[in-house]
Scaffold this motif. Structure first.
Motif, PDB file in Angstrom:
ATOM      1  N   LEU A   2       0.702  -1.245  -0.194  1.00 14.65           N
ATOM      2  CA  LEU A   2       0.103   0.080   0.496  1.00 14.65           C
ATOM      3  C   LEU A   2       0.820   0.976  -0.357  1.00 14.65           C
ATOM      4  O   LEU A   2       0.701   2.448  -0.130  1.00 14.65           O
ATOM      5  CB  LEU A   2      -0.890  -0.244   1.145  1.00 14.65           C
ATOM      6  N   THR A   3       2.184   0.629   0.235  1.00 14.29           N
ATOM      7  CA  THR A   3       3.425   2.169  -0.230  1.00 14.29           C
ATOM      8  C   THR A   3       2.712   3.532  -1.575  1.00 14.29           C
ATOM      9  O   THR A   3       2.505   4.570  -1.188  1.00 14.29           O
ATOM     10  CB  THR A   3       4.505   1.819  -0.593  1.00 14.29           C
ATOM     11  N   PRO A   4       2.579   3.039  -2.275  1.00 11.87           N
ATOM     12  CA  PRO A   4       1.762   4.234  -3.232  1.00 11.87           C
ATOM     13  C   PRO A   4       0.542   4.502  -3.066  1.00 11.87           C
ATOM     14  O   PRO A   4      -0.017   5.510  -4.030  1.00 11.87           O
ATOM     15  CB  PRO A   4       2.163   3.000  -4.585  1.00 11.87           C
ATOM     16  N   CYS A   5      -0.188   3.870  -2.220  1.00  8.51           N
ATOM     17  CA  CYS A   5      -1.694   4.744  -2.021  1.00  8.51           C
ATOM     18  C   CYS A   5      -2.165   4.983   0.113  1.00  8.51           C
ATOM     19  O   CYS A   5      -2.878   4.108   0.177  1.00  8.51           O
ATOM     20  CB  CYS A   5      -2.803   3.486  -2.377  1.00  8.51           C
ATOM     21  N   PRO A   6      -1.438   5.601   0.358  1.00 10.40           N
ATOM     22  CA  PRO A   6      -1.516   5.550   1.231  1.00 10.40           C
ATOM     23  C   PRO A   6      -2.864   6.043   1.907  1.00 10.40           C
ATOM     24  O   PRO A   6      -3.226   5.846   3.501  1.00 10.40           O
ATOM     25  CB  PRO A   6      -0.410   7.110   1.921  1.00 10.40           C
ATOM     26  N   GLN A   7      -3.914   6.281   1.308  1.00 15.10           N
ATOM     27  CA  GLN A   7      -5.311   7.052   1.848  1.00 15.10           C
ATOM     28  C   GLN A   7      -5.777   5.309   1.597  1.00 15.10           C
ATOM     29  O   GLN A   7      -7.130   5.061   2.627  1.00 15.10           O
ATOM     30  CB  GLN A   7      -5.678   7.490   0.582  1.00 15.10           C
ATOM     31  N   ALA A   8      -5.969   4.229   1.560  1.00 13.62           N
ATOM     32  CA  ALA A   8      -6.392   3.047   1.031  1.00 13.62           C
ATOM     33  C   ALA A   8      -6.246   2.787   2.469  1.00 13.62           C
ATOM     34  O   ALA A   8      -5.381   2.591   3.385  1.00 13.62           O
ATOM     35  CB  ALA A   8      -5.344   2.104   0.766  1.00 13.62           C
ATOM     36  N   GLY A   9      -7.276   1.932   2.720  1.00 12.96           N
ATOM     37  CA  GLY A   9      -7.991   1.023   4.230  1.00 12.96           C
ATOM     38  C   GLY A   9      -9.074   0.312   4.022  1.00 12.96           C
ATOM     39  O   GLY A   9      -9.459  -0.195   2.631  1.00 12.96           O
ATOM     40  N   ILE A  10      -9.300  -0.319   5.066  1.00 14.44           N
ATOM     41  CA  ILE A  10     -10.353  -1.407   4.582  1.00 14.44           C
ATOM     42  C   ILE A  10     -11.733  -0.965   3.700  1.00 14.44           C
ATOM     43  O   ILE A  10     -12.117  -0.249   4.320  1.00 14.44           O
ATOM     44  CB  ILE A  10     -10.971  -1.436   6.216  1.00 14.44           C
ATOM     45  N   GLY A  11     -11.994  -1.918   3.143  1.00 16.49           N
ATOM     46  CA  GLY A  11     -12.585  -1.398   2.186  1.00 16.49           C
ATOM     47  C   GLY A  11     -12.518  -0.600   0.979  1.00 16.49           C
ATOM     48  O   GLY A  11     -13.454  -0.385  -0.524  1.00 16.49           O
ATOM     49  N   SER A  12     -11.136  -0.351   0.791  1.00 16.38           N
ATOM     50  CA  SER A  12     -10.719  -0.045  -1.083  1.00 16.38           C
ATOM     51  C   SER A  12     -10.933  -0.809  -1.614  1.00 16.38           C
ATOM     52  O   SER A  12     -10.536  -2.098  -1.947  1.00 16.38           O
ATOM     53  CB  SER A  12      -9.322   0.174  -0.535  1.00 16.38           C
ATOM     54  N   ARG A  13     -11.144  -0.531  -2.719  1.00 18.55           N
ATOM     55  CA  ARG A  13     -11.744  -1.541  -3.931  1.00 18.55           C
ATOM     56  C   ARG A  13     -10.164  -1.277  -4.987  1.00 18.55           C
ATOM     57  O   ARG A  13      -9.328  -1.068  -5.079  1.00 18.55           O
ATOM     58  CB  ARG A  13     -12.336  -0.872  -5.149  1.00 18.55           C
ATOM     59  N   VAL A  14     -10.181  -2.883  -4.917  1.00 20.92           N
ATOM     60  CA  VAL A  14      -9.053  -3.718  -5.472  1.00 20.92           C
ATOM     61  C   VAL A  14      -9.137  -4.410  -6.790  1.00 20.92           C
ATOM     62  O   VAL A  14     -10.678  -5.550  -7.194  1.00 20.92           O
ATOM     63  CB  VAL A  14      -8.246  -4.849  -4.402  1.00 20.92           C
ATOM     64  N   GLU A  15      -8.487  -4.218  -8.055  1.00 19.56           N
ATOM     65  CA  GLU A  15      -8.910  -4.472  -9.460  1.00 19.56           C
ATOM     66  C   GLU A  15      -7.917  -5.775  -9.539  1.00 19.56           C
ATOM     67  O   GLU A  15      -6.323  -5.528  -9.548  1.00 19.56           O
ATOM     68  CB  GLU A  15      -8.581  -3.800 -10.610  1.00 19.56           C
ATOM     69  N   LEU A  16      -7.484  -6.480  -9.753  1.00 19.80           N
ATOM     70  CA  LEU A  16      -6.784  -8.225 -10.168  1.00 19.80           C
ATOM     71  C   LEU A  16      -6.770  -7.953 -11.367  1.00 19.80           C
ATOM     72  O   LEU A  16      -6.023  -7.807 -12.148  1.00 19.80           O
ATOM     73  CB  LEU A  16      -7.422  -9.229  -9.345  1.00 19.80           C
ATOM     74  N   TRP A  17      -7.482  -7.570 -12.559  1.00 25.80           N
ATOM     75  CA  TRP A  17      -7.821  -7.262 -13.556  1.00 25.80           C
ATOM     76  C   TRP A  17      -8.904  -7.398 -14.002  1.00 25.80           C
ATOM     77  O   TRP A  17      -9.924  -7.391 -13.349  1.00 25.80           O
ATOM     78  CB  TRP A  17      -6.873  -8.351 -14.008  1.00 25.80           C
ATOM     79  N   GLY A  18      -8.319  -6.081 -15.700  1.00 25.50           N
ATOM     80  CA  GLY A  18     -10.035  -5.704 -16.049  1.00 25.50           C
ATOM     81  C   GLY A  18      -9.315  -4.774 -16.431  1.00 25.50           C
ATOM     82  O   GLY A  18      -8.483  -4.536 -17.395  1.00 25.50           O
ATOM     83  N   GLU A  19     -10.240  -3.214 -16.403  1.00 28.60           N
ATOM     84  CA  GLU A  19      -9.789  -1.975 -17.870  1.00 28.60           C
ATOM     85  C   GLU A  19      -8.127  -1.894 -17.260  1.00 28.60           C
ATOM     86  O   GLU A  19      -7.047  -1.454 -17.703  1.00 28.60           O
ATOM     87  CB  GLU A  19     -10.534  -1.431 -17.720  1.00 28.60           C
ATOM     88  N   GLN A  20      -7.870  -1.744 -15.905  1.00 22.06           N
ATOM     89  CA  GLN A  20      -6.714  -1.176 -15.479  1.00 22.06           C
ATOM     90  C   GLN A  20      -5.354  -2.002 -15.578  1.00 22.06           C
ATOM     91  O   GLN A  20      -4.259  -1.720 -16.219  1.00 22.06           O
ATOM     92  CB  GLN A  20      -6.781  -0.606 -14.650  1.00 22.06           C
ATOM     93  N   VAL A  21      -5.706  -3.059 -14.889  1.00 19.75           N
ATOM     94  CA  VAL A  21      -4.858  -3.944 -14.970  1.00 19.75           C
ATOM     95  C   VAL A  21      -4.962  -5.040 -16.041  1.00 19.75           C
ATOM     96  O   VAL A  21      -6.192  -6.052 -15.824  1.00 19.75           O
ATOM     97  CB  VAL A  21      -5.182  -4.596 -12.779  1.00 19.75           C
ATOM     98  N   LYS A  22      -4.298  -4.963 -17.111  1.00 21.90           N
ATOM     99  CA  LYS A  22      -4.301  -6.095 -17.734  1.00 21.90           C
ATOM    100  C   LYS A  22      -4.268  -7.714 -17.280  1.00 21.90           C
ATOM    101  O   LYS A  22      -3.751  -7.775 -17.225  1.00 21.90           O
ATOM    102  CB  LYS A  22      -3.817  -5.994 -19.698  1.00 21.90           C
TER     103      LYS A  22
END
Ligand SMILES: *Cc1c(COP(=O)(O)O)cnc(C)c1O
Length: 356
Positions: free
Chosen positions: A308-328
């Motif tokens: 989570l170093t690049p996203c310090p605001q992230a916390g419980i409930g943050s959305r994670v994309e495993l693959w899709g439009e952003q993460v191919k």
């Protein structure tokens, strides 16, 4: 509340990708390949988004019957043909087109009692040495089929081992020319790679699969980055736990990752029992709240851990994309030593699927 993992299938992306295929092969008809439960997307769920196709190609009689029962009236092609002579009853009843790759199938066709002749795809072995007749055997097979009352139109069909390679079709196309000498019949040769990159092999019917779902036939996202294809499947979940590591702390099974300094780690509700590849190493891309980051530590059955170093605001409930439009999906697959095909086909039944 249910576990937050979900696969979302973007119907507009499927329609759009079929339009990309039409543009790439404007003079050909299109078999949309929906084998393996539409590459894991769910055949019953997605076929209507592809309903402007000219035909559907698949492997199982069960899948073909499902399409007929749901109202699909246009052609259906059985890519591996029939597996036993008895299957011809259902092929006749549901008016399916079948490939023929072996002599026993020609005998079975000769002996069958059908209500009307059926269309045949005569499979040529292009050199891949999976299914099909060798070039020098094709004329005899064609003549035998042509003589049968049970056979309507015959199309020559082949598949390529190396269509990702710019020179990959030279030898196989020569073999197909040899096979087709003296025969007048339609041809269907092109998988996704050929549809995109080998117009010389389009002929009468193309047979794209993977590009309909917005992934790369070569396994490299870069290769389709400018083609306008859109990923149809998004696998997403949420952060369900946070760990604050100190320098030297290990993470997960085998402590496969160690923090070198203080580091926040997010625990994501997604593991290999959901279809995420267990071989994904440290560094596999993932996004959290839209910010690209990476997997750290071993993939376990129900969880992965992410930096989570690049996203310090992230916390419980943050959305994670495993693959899709952003993460191919191709990027994830490549990191894990596989291809997007395998990941989409391996989406686990326990993952809920929604349409968007
Ligand atoms: C799976 C398959 C295709 C589609 O392949 P893609 O690489 O997904 O486009 C085409 N033809 C045959 C015979 C197949 O088995």
């Amino acid at each position: 509340m249910s576990r937050p993992i979900v696969a979302t299938i973007n119907q507009q992306a499927l329609r759009h990708n079929l339009a990309v295929v039409r543009q790439a092969a404007p003079a050909s008809r299109v078999w949309s390949v929906v084998k393996a439960n539409a590459y894991g997307h769910g055949l019953a769920r997605v076929w209507q988004s592809l309903a402007t196709t000219d035909g559907f190609a698949l492997l199982n009689l069960e899948e073909a019957i499902l399409l007929r029962e749901q109202g699909w009236k246009k052609p259906i092609l059985l890519l591996e043909g029939f597996f036993q002579p008895d299957d011809l009853h259902l092929i006749d009843r549901y008016r399916l087109t079948t490939s023929v790759h072996s002599n026993w199938q020609i005998k079975a066709l000769a002996n069958a009692t059908l209500s009307a002749p059926i269309d045949i795809y005569l499979k040529v072995n292009s050199g891949m040495n999976r299914l099909g007749f060798r070039p020098e055997q094709v004329n005899a097979a064609w003549q035998k089929l042509r003589a049968l009352n049970n056979v309507a139109e015959i199309t020559l069909m082949a598949h390529f081992a190396d269509a990702e390679n710019p020179d990959g079709l030279i030898a196989p196309l020569q073999r197909i020319e040899q096979a087709a000498e003296g025969l007048t019949c339609p041809r269907s040769l092109a998988n996704s790679a050929c549809t995109l990159w080998h117009p010389e092999a389009h002929y009468d019917w193309v047979r794209p699969g993977i590009i309909l779902y917005g992934a790369s036939p070569s396994g490299d996202w870069q290769d389709i980055a400018s083609s306008g294809l859109t990923p149809a499947m998004t696998l997403s979940s949420e952060i369900i736990g946070i760990q604050q590591l100190r320098a030297g702390d290990g993470v997960g099974y085998g402590y496969r990752y160690h923090a070198t300094q203080a580091q926040r780690i997010g625990v994501v509700a997604c593991g290999y029992a959901d279809g995420y590849p267990r071989h994904a190493p440290n560094g596999t891309p993932v996004s959290v709240d839209g910010v690209m980051t990476q997997v750290v530590g071993a993939v376990s059955m129900d969880m992965i851990t992410v930096d989570l170093t690049p996203c310090p605001q992230a916390g419980i409930g943050s959305r994670v994309e495993l693959w899709g439009e952003q993460v191919k999906i191709d990027q994830v697959a490549k990191a894990a030593g596989t291809v997007g095909y395998e990941l989409m086909c391996a989406l686990a039944p326990r993952v809920p699927v929604q349409l968007s």
